[in-house]
Write a protein that holds these residues in place. Structure first.
Motif, PDB file in Angstrom:
ATOM      1  N   GLU A  73       0.950  -1.246  -0.088  1.00 10.40           N
ATOM      2  CA  GLU A  73      -0.038  -0.105  -0.030  1.00 10.40           C
ATOM      3  C   GLU A  73       0.671   1.339  -0.033  1.00 10.40           C
ATOM      4  O   GLU A  73       0.564   2.371  -0.588  1.00 10.40           O
ATOM      5  CB  GLU A  73      -0.965   0.109   1.219  1.00 10.40           C
ATOM      6  CG  GLU A  73      -1.738  -1.099   1.117  1.00 10.40           C
ATOM      7  CD  GLU A  73      -2.781  -1.124   2.330  1.00 10.40           C
ATOM      8  OE1 GLU A  73      -2.176  -1.306   3.414  1.00 10.40           O
ATOM      9  OE2 GLU A  73      -3.887  -1.062   2.349  1.00 10.40           O
ATOM     10  N   GLU A  76       2.223   1.788  -3.596  1.00 10.44           N
ATOM     11  CA  GLU A  76       1.209   2.378  -4.375  1.00 10.44           C
ATOM     12  C   GLU A  76       0.921   3.807  -4.003  1.00 10.44           C
ATOM     13  O   GLU A  76       0.743   4.647  -4.921  1.00 10.44           O
ATOM     14  CB  GLU A  76      -0.166   1.630  -4.194  1.00 10.44           C
ATOM     15  CG  GLU A  76      -0.130   0.147  -4.704  1.00 10.44           C
ATOM     16  CD  GLU A  76      -1.409  -0.505  -4.005  1.00 10.44           C
ATOM     17  OE1 GLU A  76      -1.345  -1.744  -4.767  1.00 10.44           O
ATOM     18  OE2 GLU A  76      -2.140  -0.166  -3.366  1.00 10.44           O
ATOM     19  N   ALA A 107       5.034  -2.389  -7.199  1.00 16.23           N
ATOM     20  CA  ALA A 107       3.827  -2.580  -7.000  1.00 16.23           C
ATOM     21  C   ALA A 107       2.913  -3.748  -8.051  1.00 16.23           C
ATOM     22  O   ALA A 107       2.420  -4.553  -7.784  1.00 16.23           O
ATOM     23  CB  ALA A 107       2.790  -1.517  -6.569  1.00 16.23           C
ATOM     24  N   SER A 112      -0.369  -5.903  -7.916  1.00 17.14           N
ATOM     25  CA  SER A 112      -1.306  -4.501  -7.762  1.00 17.14           C
ATOM     26  C   SER A 112      -1.745  -4.020  -8.939  1.00 17.14           C
ATOM     27  O   SER A 112      -1.258  -3.863  -9.969  1.00 17.14           O
ATOM     28  CB  SER A 112      -0.413  -3.786  -6.958  1.00 17.14           C
ATOM     29  OG  SER A 112      -1.261  -2.311  -6.782  1.00 17.14           O
TER      30      SER A 112
END
Length: 142
Positions: A73, A76, A107, A112
């Motif tokens: 996270e 990102e 990512a 992702s």
């Protein structure tokens, strides 16, 4: 003996010991640096807190620490922050498409969808060929 004499005598006798204890105690009980004890998730949470407080310089530093430690996270979000730069986060956050590309790619490699979208956006920029030639791996943030 007067009370003032007793106090002054106590100060003369005890002061060197109190001073030594005050100087030595903080050094002996110094906590390890935050970078050694915090997890990637904790750095990410600190970044979110800094963002909510409007402290974007600290947010960027904590995101880099979390992303370097592998928090998806954070990778990102860091790519997004570096794409937006000062337009959203003020002068303390410079736009850096090279570094954004790095974090988006990391990512993306981890599966992702956000990283894939960021990578596609970065590849759609007109000046990416020039950016790619000039891009170097970002420094390691601890």
């Amino acid at each position: 003996m007067k009370r003032s004499h007793i106090i002054s005598r106590w100060v003369r006798i005890s002061a060197p010991w109190l001073f030594a204890a005050a100087v030595v105690a903080p050094a002996a009980s110094a906590a390890p640096p935050l970078s050694e004890i915090a997890t990637s998730e904790q750095f990410y949470q600190m970044a979110l807190e800094a963002r909510s407080e409007g402290d974007y310089g600290t947010m960027l530093a904590r995101l880099r620490q979390a992303a370097t430690r592998g928090d998806l996270e954070a990778q990102e979000m860091l790519a997004s922050v570096l794409l937006a730069g000062p337009a959203l986060y003020g002068p303390k956050v410079k736009a850096d498409p090279c570094e954004a590309m790095h974090w988006a790619h990391l990512a993306l490699e981890r599966g992702s969808a956000t990283g894939r979208h960021q990578w596609m956006v970065l590849n759609g920029l007109r000046d990416v060929p020039r950016i790619r030639k000039d891009c170097r791996p970002p420094p390691v943030y601890r």
